[in-house]
Scaffold this active site. Structure first.
Site, PDB file in Angstrom:
ATOM      1  N   GLU A  40     -25.495  25.687 -48.943  1.00 38.72           N
ATOM      2  CA  GLU A  40     -26.527  25.468 -47.924  1.00 38.72           C
ATOM      3  C   GLU A  40     -26.091  24.990 -46.765  1.00 38.72           C
ATOM      4  O   GLU A  40     -25.901  23.985 -46.789  1.00 38.72           O
ATOM      5  CB  GLU A  40     -27.907  24.935 -48.452  1.00 38.72           C
ATOM      6  CG  GLU A  40     -28.945  25.117 -47.365  1.00 38.72           C
ATOM      7  CD  GLU A  40     -30.536  24.210 -47.529  1.00 38.72           C
ATOM      8  OE1 GLU A  40     -30.359  23.464 -48.512  1.00 38.72           O
ATOM      9  OE2 GLU A  40     -31.332  24.437 -46.888  1.00 38.72           O
ATOM     10  N   ASP A  92     -20.153  19.519 -39.546  1.00 31.01           N
ATOM     11  CA  ASP A  92     -20.422  20.624 -38.679  1.00 31.01           C
ATOM     12  C   ASP A  92     -19.916  21.989 -39.237  1.00 31.01           C
ATOM     13  O   ASP A  92     -18.536  21.946 -39.248  1.00 31.01           O
ATOM     14  CB  ASP A  92     -20.002  20.273 -37.314  1.00 31.01           C
ATOM     15  CG  ASP A  92     -20.402  21.562 -36.233  1.00 31.01           C
ATOM     16  OD1 ASP A  92     -20.518  22.711 -36.792  1.00 31.01           O
ATOM     17  OD2 ASP A  92     -20.788  21.147 -35.239  1.00 31.01           O
ATOM     18  N   ASP A 115     -31.348  25.109 -36.279  1.00 22.26           N
ATOM     19  CA  ASP A 115     -31.978  24.838 -34.835  1.00 22.26           C
ATOM     20  C   ASP A 115     -32.023  25.852 -33.967  1.00 22.26           C
ATOM     21  O   ASP A 115     -31.204  26.624 -33.751  1.00 22.26           O
ATOM     22  CB  ASP A 115     -31.254  23.617 -34.217  1.00 22.26           C
ATOM     23  CG  ASP A 115     -31.195  22.422 -35.018  1.00 22.26           C
ATOM     24  OD1 ASP A 115     -32.334  22.178 -35.903  1.00 22.26           O
ATOM     25  OD2 ASP A 115     -30.162  21.470 -35.048  1.00 22.26           O
ATOM     26  N   LYS A 119     -35.042  26.407 -25.608  1.00 23.36           N
ATOM     27  CA  LYS A 119     -34.769  26.722 -24.205  1.00 23.36           C
ATOM     28  C   LYS A 119     -33.864  27.451 -23.787  1.00 23.36           C
ATOM     29  O   LYS A 119     -32.571  27.468 -24.306  1.00 23.36           O
ATOM     30  CB  LYS A 119     -34.457  25.191 -23.464  1.00 23.36           C
ATOM     31  CG  LYS A 119     -35.483  24.068 -23.529  1.00 23.36           C
ATOM     32  CD  LYS A 119     -35.468  22.951 -22.820  1.00 23.36           C
ATOM     33  CE  LYS A 119     -36.603  21.893 -23.131  1.00 23.36           C
ATOM     34  NZ  LYS A 119     -36.221  20.618 -22.745  1.00 23.36           N
ATOM     35  N   ASP A 151     -38.251  30.676 -37.864  1.00 17.35           N
ATOM     36  CA  ASP A 151     -39.569  30.992 -37.324  1.00 17.35           C
ATOM     37  C   ASP A 151     -39.626  31.442 -36.020  1.00 17.35           C
ATOM     38  O   ASP A 151     -40.374  31.996 -34.968  1.00 17.35           O
ATOM     39  CB  ASP A 151     -40.311  29.838 -37.212  1.00 17.35           C
ATOM     40  CG  ASP A 151     -39.944  28.735 -36.285  1.00 17.35           C
ATOM     41  OD1 ASP A 151     -38.964  28.419 -36.362  1.00 17.35           O
ATOM     42  OD2 ASP A 151     -40.721  28.337 -35.409  1.00 17.35           O
ATOM     43  N   LYS A 189     -38.560  22.273 -46.355  1.00 16.41           N
ATOM     44  CA  LYS A 189     -39.458  21.505 -45.801  1.00 16.41           C
ATOM     45  C   LYS A 189     -40.158  22.088 -44.508  1.00 16.41           C
ATOM     46  O   LYS A 189     -41.313  22.351 -44.171  1.00 16.41           O
ATOM     47  CB  LYS A 189     -38.785  20.218 -45.254  1.00 16.41           C
ATOM     48  CG  LYS A 189     -39.836  19.074 -44.982  1.00 16.41           C
ATOM     49  CD  LYS A 189     -39.199  17.915 -45.021  1.00 16.41           C
ATOM     50  CE  LYS A 189     -40.029  16.868 -44.412  1.00 16.41           C
ATOM     51  NZ  LYS A 189     -39.827  16.520 -42.840  1.00 16.41           N
ATOM     52  N   GLU A 191     -39.982  25.167 -43.795  1.00 14.05           N
ATOM     53  CA  GLU A 191     -40.729  26.510 -44.062  1.00 14.05           C
ATOM     54  C   GLU A 191     -42.130  26.006 -44.376  1.00 14.05           C
ATOM     55  O   GLU A 191     -43.051  26.791 -44.024  1.00 14.05           O
ATOM     56  CB  GLU A 191     -40.078  27.452 -45.396  1.00 14.05           C
ATOM     57  CG  GLU A 191     -40.608  28.726 -45.733  1.00 14.05           C
ATOM     58  CD  GLU A 191     -39.547  29.437 -46.804  1.00 14.05           C
ATOM     59  OE1 GLU A 191     -38.756  28.585 -47.411  1.00 14.05           O
ATOM     60  OE2 GLU A 191     -39.852  30.426 -47.112  1.00 14.05           O
TER      61      GLU A 191
END
Ligand SMILES: C[S@@+](CC[C@H](N)C(=O)[O-])C[C@H]1O[C@@H](n2cnc3c(N)ncnc32)[C@H](O)[C@@H]1O
Length: 216
Positions: A40, A92, A115, A119, A151, A189, A191
């Site tokens: 994950e 990372d 993330d 913008k 989303d 979380k 979701e």
């Protein structure tokens, strides 16, 4: 005064399930078995990873993130629940993917709500890019899966474009688009929050294909 927070350096010293590493571990010896490896990327507070590991004791789960609060919380929960099949890597994924895994070593990859950098001037910071999709495809085993959720409609469209364009990845939706729902996986979380807010979620799932050129 509250209890002082344990540092990640201390966790690294005391907890063998936490790995702050710059070289490839032998995952079989790490877990003591040859169960399928499932990664994950960006586990956040770790809810999805914990539920998956509890639900699938015959799979090995690796989570990677650099969010200190989430890592602390996840390490505490792994210990409390005595889950043997999770390892947590600090870092990372963009620099660690090639270090941590050999080609075709991963059975499944989950990327839940990366993330979105909403913008316009920040969208170049998004994780999912064509080069990253190709690197990921190399690390997934034949017939292995990559599951994504977001989303953000604009990010979802980029994911769809880049993954559909990758020759080693087959979109598992009949129409090569988004899946309406995901019933076989726990809710992360983010979701749950988006579902509670009534937001639309874009799900994608890809199967790793054999290359036309059999070298890869
Ligand atoms: C929006 S949160 C989603 C958390 C969780 N997956 C969920 O669905 O609840 C994104 C997470 O990805 C992590 N992250 C972002 N970029 C990353 C990267 N390049 N490598 C590893 N983790 C990353 C962040 O630290 C954060 O914890």
């Amino acid at each position: 005064m509250g209890k002082p927070l344990i540092s990640l350096a201390q966790i690294a010293e005391e907890d063998p399930y936490y790995l702050d590493i710059d070289e490839k571990p032998d995952w079989q010896s790490q877990f003591g078995n040859t169960h399928p490896l499932k990664l994950e990327i960006g586990f956040g507070m770790g809810n999805f990873l914990i539920e998956m590991a509890a639900k699938e004791p015959t799979s090995n789960f690796i989570g990677i993130d650099f969010y200190h609060k989430g890592i602390r919380k996840l390490m505490t929960r792994i210990k409390k629940l005595q889950l043997e099949n999770i390892r947590v890597v600090y870092g990372d994924i963009r620099s660690k993917l090639s270090v941590l895994f050999q080609d075709r070593e991963l059975n499944t990859v989950y990327i839940n709500f990366p993330d979105p950098w909403p913008k316009k001037r920040h969208t170049k910071r998004r994780l999912i890019k064509p080069e990253f999709v190709n690197q990921l495809a190399q690390k997934v085993s034949l017939e292995g899966r990559t599951c994504l959720a977001t989303d953000s409609e604009s990010y979802a469209m980029e994911m769809l474009e880049y993954f559909n364009a990758e020759a080693l990845m087959q979109n598992l939706d009949d129409k090569q688009g988004f899946l309406e729902e995901r019933i076989d996986l726990p809710k992360s979380k983010y979701e749950k929050n988006f579902i509670n807010a009534g937001d639309k979620i874009f799900y994608l799932e890809y199967l790793r294909l054999a290359a036309v050129n059999p070298v890869t």
